[in-house]
Design a protein around this motif. Structure first.
Motif, PDB file in Angstrom:
ATOM      1  N   ARG A 146     -44.449  10.318  45.319  1.00 31.97           N
ATOM      2  CA  ARG A 146     -45.854  10.104  45.699  1.00 31.97           C
ATOM      3  C   ARG A 146     -46.768  11.013  44.897  1.00 31.97           C
ATOM      4  O   ARG A 146     -47.792  10.573  44.352  1.00 31.97           O
ATOM      5  N   VAL A 147     -46.410  12.288  44.795  1.00 34.13           N
ATOM      6  CA  VAL A 147     -47.221  13.257  44.060  1.00 34.13           C
ATOM      7  C   VAL A 147     -47.291  12.881  42.584  1.00 34.13           C
ATOM      8  O   VAL A 147     -48.322  13.086  41.930  1.00 34.13           O
ATOM      9  N   ARG A 148     -46.233  12.312  42.071  1.00 32.77           N
ATOM     10  CA  ARG A 148     -46.191  11.926  40.656  1.00 32.77           C
ATOM     11  C   ARG A 148     -47.377  11.040  40.290  1.00 32.77           C
ATOM     12  O   ARG A 148     -47.943  11.153  39.197  1.00 32.77           O
ATOM     13  N   HIS A 149     -47.779  10.162  41.216  1.00 32.56           N
ATOM     14  CA  HIS A 149     -48.873   9.233  40.940  1.00 32.56           C
ATOM     15  C   HIS A 149     -50.197   9.699  41.544  1.00 32.56           C
ATOM     16  O   HIS A 149     -51.253   9.490  40.943  1.00 32.56           O
ATOM     17  N   ALA A 150     -50.147  10.336  42.722  1.00 36.90           N
ATOM     18  CA  ALA A 150     -51.383  10.698  43.418  1.00 36.90           C
ATOM     19  C   ALA A 150     -51.949  12.041  42.964  1.00 36.90           C
ATOM     20  O   ALA A 150     -53.165  12.249  42.990  1.00 36.90           O
TER      21      ALA A 150
ATOM     22  N   ARG B 139     -34.110  15.637  41.663  1.00 40.94           N
ATOM     23  CA  ARG B 139     -33.935  15.840  43.094  1.00 40.94           C
ATOM     24  C   ARG B 139     -35.202  15.460  43.862  1.00 40.94           C
ATOM     25  O   ARG B 139     -35.141  14.804  44.899  1.00 40.94           O
ATOM     26  N   ALA B 140     -36.355  15.877  43.356  1.00 41.32           N
ATOM     27  CA  ALA B 140     -37.611  15.599  44.048  1.00 41.32           C
ATOM     28  C   ALA B 140     -37.917  14.102  44.099  1.00 41.32           C
ATOM     29  O   ALA B 140     -38.586  13.628  45.017  1.00 41.32           O
ATOM     30  N   ARG B 141     -37.411  13.356  43.118  1.00 39.43           N
ATOM     31  CA  ARG B 141     -37.638  11.906  43.095  1.00 39.43           C
ATOM     32  C   ARG B 141     -36.558  11.124  43.839  1.00 39.43           C
ATOM     33  O   ARG B 141     -36.610   9.901  43.898  1.00 39.43           O
ATOM     34  N   PHE B 142     -35.560  11.817  44.380  1.00 39.02           N
ATOM     35  CA  PHE B 142     -34.409  11.165  45.010  1.00 39.02           C
ATOM     36  C   PHE B 142     -33.710  10.220  44.026  1.00 39.02           C
ATOM     37  O   PHE B 142     -33.226   9.147  44.407  1.00 39.02           O
ATOM     38  N   ASP B 143     -33.631  10.627  42.771  1.00 35.01           N
ATOM     39  CA  ASP B 143     -33.017   9.796  41.737  1.00 35.01           C
ATOM     40  C   ASP B 143     -31.602  10.320  41.472  1.00 35.01           C
ATOM     41  O   ASP B 143     -31.371  11.103  40.540  1.00 35.01           O
ATOM     42  N   GLY B 144     -30.647   9.887  42.302  1.00 35.09           N
ATOM     43  CA  GLY B 144     -29.284  10.364  42.160  1.00 35.09           C
ATOM     44  C   GLY B 144     -28.633   9.949  40.862  1.00 35.09           C
ATOM     45  O   GLY B 144     -27.846  10.701  40.276  1.00 35.09           O
ATOM     46  N   GLY B 145     -28.951   8.755  40.375  1.00 36.91           N
ATOM     47  CA  GLY B 145     -28.372   8.298  39.116  1.00 36.91           C
ATOM     48  C   GLY B 145     -28.792   9.152  37.943  1.00 36.91           C
ATOM     49  O   GLY B 145     -27.979   9.484  37.072  1.00 36.91           O
ATOM     50  N   LEU B 146     -30.060   9.526  37.914  1.00 37.49           N
ATOM     51  CA  LEU B 146     -30.552  10.379  36.841  1.00 37.49           C
ATOM     52  C   LEU B 146     -29.934  11.770  36.919  1.00 37.49           C
ATOM     53  O   LEU B 146     -29.567  12.363  35.904  1.00 37.49           O
ATOM     54  N   TYR B 147     -29.793  12.283  38.130  1.00 39.35           N
ATOM     55  CA  TYR B 147     -29.161  13.592  38.305  1.00 39.35           C
ATOM     56  C   TYR B 147     -27.709  13.551  37.838  1.00 39.35           C
ATOM     57  O   TYR B 147     -27.232  14.466  37.156  1.00 39.35           O
ATOM     58  N   LEU B 148     -26.978  12.484  38.183  1.00 38.22           N
ATOM     59  CA  LEU B 148     -25.589  12.348  37.751  1.00 38.22           C
ATOM     60  C   LEU B 148     -25.499  12.294  36.233  1.00 38.22           C
ATOM     61  O   LEU B 148     -24.640  12.945  35.628  1.00 38.22           O
TER      62      LEU B 148
ATOM     63  N   PHE C 248     -37.589  11.674  32.464  1.00 36.37           N
ATOM     64  CA  PHE C 248     -38.357  12.541  33.356  1.00 36.37           C
ATOM     65  C   PHE C 248     -39.855  12.487  33.086  1.00 36.37           C
ATOM     66  O   PHE C 248     -40.633  13.127  33.785  1.00 36.37           O
ATOM     67  N   ALA C 249     -40.257  11.732  32.063  1.00 38.69           N
ATOM     68  CA  ALA C 249     -41.660  11.757  31.652  1.00 38.69           C
ATOM     69  C   ALA C 249     -42.558  11.129  32.714  1.00 38.69           C
ATOM     70  O   ALA C 249     -42.198  10.151  33.372  1.00 38.69           O
ATOM     71  N   ASP C 250     -43.734  11.715  32.876  1.00 40.93           N
ATOM     72  CA  ASP C 250     -44.786  11.165  33.720  1.00 40.93           C
ATOM     73  C   ASP C 250     -45.902  10.633  32.831  1.00 40.93           C
ATOM     74  O   ASP C 250     -46.034  11.055  31.667  1.00 40.93           O
ATOM     75  N   PRO C 251     -46.749   9.755  33.349  1.00 39.92           N
ATOM     76  CA  PRO C 251     -47.882   9.276  32.543  1.00 39.92           C
ATOM     77  C   PRO C 251     -48.776  10.444  32.135  1.00 39.92           C
ATOM     78  O   PRO C 251     -48.971  11.384  32.913  1.00 39.92           O
TER      79      PRO C 251
ATOM     80  N   ARG D 286     -47.509  18.173  38.169  1.00 36.84           N
ATOM     81  CA  ARG D 286     -46.500  18.128  37.108  1.00 36.84           C
ATOM     82  C   ARG D 286     -47.039  18.747  35.829  1.00 36.84           C
ATOM     83  O   ARG D 286     -46.323  19.456  35.103  1.00 36.84           O
ATOM     84  N   GLY D 287     -48.327  18.516  35.536  1.00 36.46           N
ATOM     85  CA  GLY D 287     -48.907  19.104  34.342  1.00 36.46           C
ATOM     86  C   GLY D 287     -48.856  20.622  34.370  1.00 36.46           C
ATOM     87  O   GLY D 287     -48.547  21.275  33.367  1.00 36.46           O
TER      88      GLY D 287
END
Length: 483
Positions: A62-66, A127-136, A182-185, A71-72
């Motif tokens: 949510r924070v990634r977009h709002a 971890r913060a994104r709950f992206d287990g595949g990326l973490y693996l 991991f890149a954000d806009p 992140r910056g």
């Protein structure tokens, strides 16, 4: 499941890596490597940890977009800190002609800390994104690079500083290879918001960093004391037991924390502060349900593990130091992954500093009292006493007073009783031939403890498994993790 797979891979390869490096370098050079690595970890904690903690607490999908400025701010702070460490490494190298090997180890520690920090940051974002595949994927790439680079460097150079650099490089490359995922806009520069974010991060993270730094410096100082009094070989014996045990419990705890703390943050964000605290209490029961039997199991198989896997030069010392250090390693894991989250979810992290100071003082006093009579063994025992004192203080602060946390005492008692039954079951198997004792203890302990957990639904683990595999609902929504 991806996070669990990453944990299994990481734990197994970390264990193998530690043993291989110890075998190749030998006790004395492994002692130097362990001291330098402890310095790199402490430096990473000092300069990067508050940012990693802020990423896990304040960054999310949510924070990634709002709120993209968060992140910056994190990215800019990491870049500035890494550049500072590059300068520190250069300065340390410049002093090598006067200081010799200590300056070289210091330069290697500063360089390795950059790789450690970047990898931890990437892991925190996944971890913060709950992206287990990326973490693996991140963990697999890191381990795929670490083993050949570190072991190959050890074989080629037999140099502790070079092996440290190889370890830092492998983690740096792993994070760099997946950087696009991991890149954000891109966002416009917003100085005011980034300044506010920086103040928030520092107020939240620096007390945790101060406490963690104390916990890193305690083993570091103990290793130096042993090296000064008994030589680098003795420091190597101490370090192998401390590193193997520490990696087991820190990896296990971190694997749990990767999921459990983010669930608590999500509960607080969506259902309010009380829901977040209730989730932290349930998480603590889950942490204890895995840490305590793991400690009992490690104690049971330590003699067999020494006979089978520990390099011959360390045998006889490994079990001795493991038994002295084990209570402290368990206490440290419980602090980091069961008690610290209580104060993190409340954003009141100053008690962690007091716990660290108390632990360091107890370590110092006990070391002075015991080293004269018991030598390096007394210093190892003092380290455990220090961590236990810090654990007791932090538990007292969390579980007393008007804002005390309401723990699931039924689950905690059940964990202790189940662990005792498991230990009684494997105790007769310790005396078997090592090649029989190791699998027999693991199988019997796993079956007994697993059966008790399943039958009595200890810490809600059966409910979580049934929710995940029985009805297709994510395990995080079972009793063990439901808000």
């Amino acid at each position: 499941m991806a996070v669990i797979a990453a944990f299994v891979v990481n734990a197994a390869l970390n264990l193998a890596l530690g043993l291989l490096i110890a075998q190749v370098l030998g006790p004395a050079d492994f002692g130097r490597f362990a001291l330098g690595t402890a310095g790199a970890v402490a430096l990473n904690t000092l300069v990067f940890e508050w940012l990693r903690l802020s990423a896990t607490r304040f960054y999310s999908e949510r924070v990634r977009h709002a709120e993209p400025w968060i992140r910056g701010m994190l990215d800019r702070a990491y870049l500035a800190t890494a550049l500072g460490l590059v300068g520190a490494a250069i300065l340390a190298l410049a002093g090598r002609s006067r200081l010799g090997d200590p300056a070289l180890l210091a330069a290697a520690a500063a360089a390795a800390a950059i790789g450690l920090g970047l990898f931890d940051y990437a892991a925190a974002l996944a971890r913060a994104r709950f992206d287990g595949g990326l973490y693996l994927r991140l963990v697999l790439i890191k381990n795929g690079l670490t083993l050949p680079l570190m072991v190959g460097t050890a074989l080629a150079t037999k140099d502790a500083a070079a092996v440290m650099l190889a370890g830092g490089l492998s983690q740096f490359l792993a994070a760099a290879l997946v950087r696009r995922a991991f890149a954000d806009p891109p966002i416009a520069h917003d100085t005011a918001r980034r300044r506010d974010s920086l103040r928030l991060f520092m107020g939240y993270g620096l007390p945790i960093v101060a406490a963690n730094l104390v916990y890193q410096l305690m083993p570091f100082a103990n290793r130096w004391a042993i090296a000064a009094g008994a030589g680098f070989a003795e420091a190597g014996y101490f370090s192998l037991a401390a590193d193997i045990g520490g990696r087991i419990f820190s990896t296990l705890g971190a694997a749990l924390d990767l999921l459990l703390f983010q669930i608590a943050v999500l509960a607080a964000e969506t259902h309010g502060h009380e829901a977040g605290e209730e989730q932290v209490a349930r998480n603590g029961a889950v942490v204890l349900a895995l840490i305590l039997p793991s400690a009992a199991g490690f104690w049971a198989v330590a003699p067999a593990l020494e006979a089978i896997a520990v390099p011959e030069a360390y045998r006889g010392h490994f079990v001795h130091y493991t038994l002295l250090l084990l209570p402290g390693l368990v206490a440290l894991a419980l602090m980091n992954f069961a008690l610290n989250p209580i104060f993190q979810i409340r954003r009141r992290t100053s008690p962690l500093i007091a716990a660290g100071v108390i632990g360091a003082l107890v370590n110092l006093v006990a070391a002075l009292a015991l080293a004269g009579s018991f030598g390096p063994s007394g210093i190892a025992a003092a380290q455990s006493l220090g961590f236990l004192a810090a654990l007791l203080f932090l538990a007292w602060r969390a579980l007393t007073g008007p804002q005390r946390l309401r723990l699931p005492w039924r689950d905690l008692t059940a964990v202790a009783l189940a662990t005792a039954v498991m230990t009684a079951a494997v105790l007769p198997l310790r005396g078997l031939d090592p090649w029989l004792a190791l699998p027999a203890c693991m199988a019997a302990g796993g079956l007994v403890y697993g059966a008790l957990v399943w039958w009595f639904d200890i810490a809600g683990l059966r409910s979580a498994v049934m929710a995940r595999f029985g009805r297709g609902v994510p395990a995080a929504q079972g009793r063990a993790a439901s808000p």
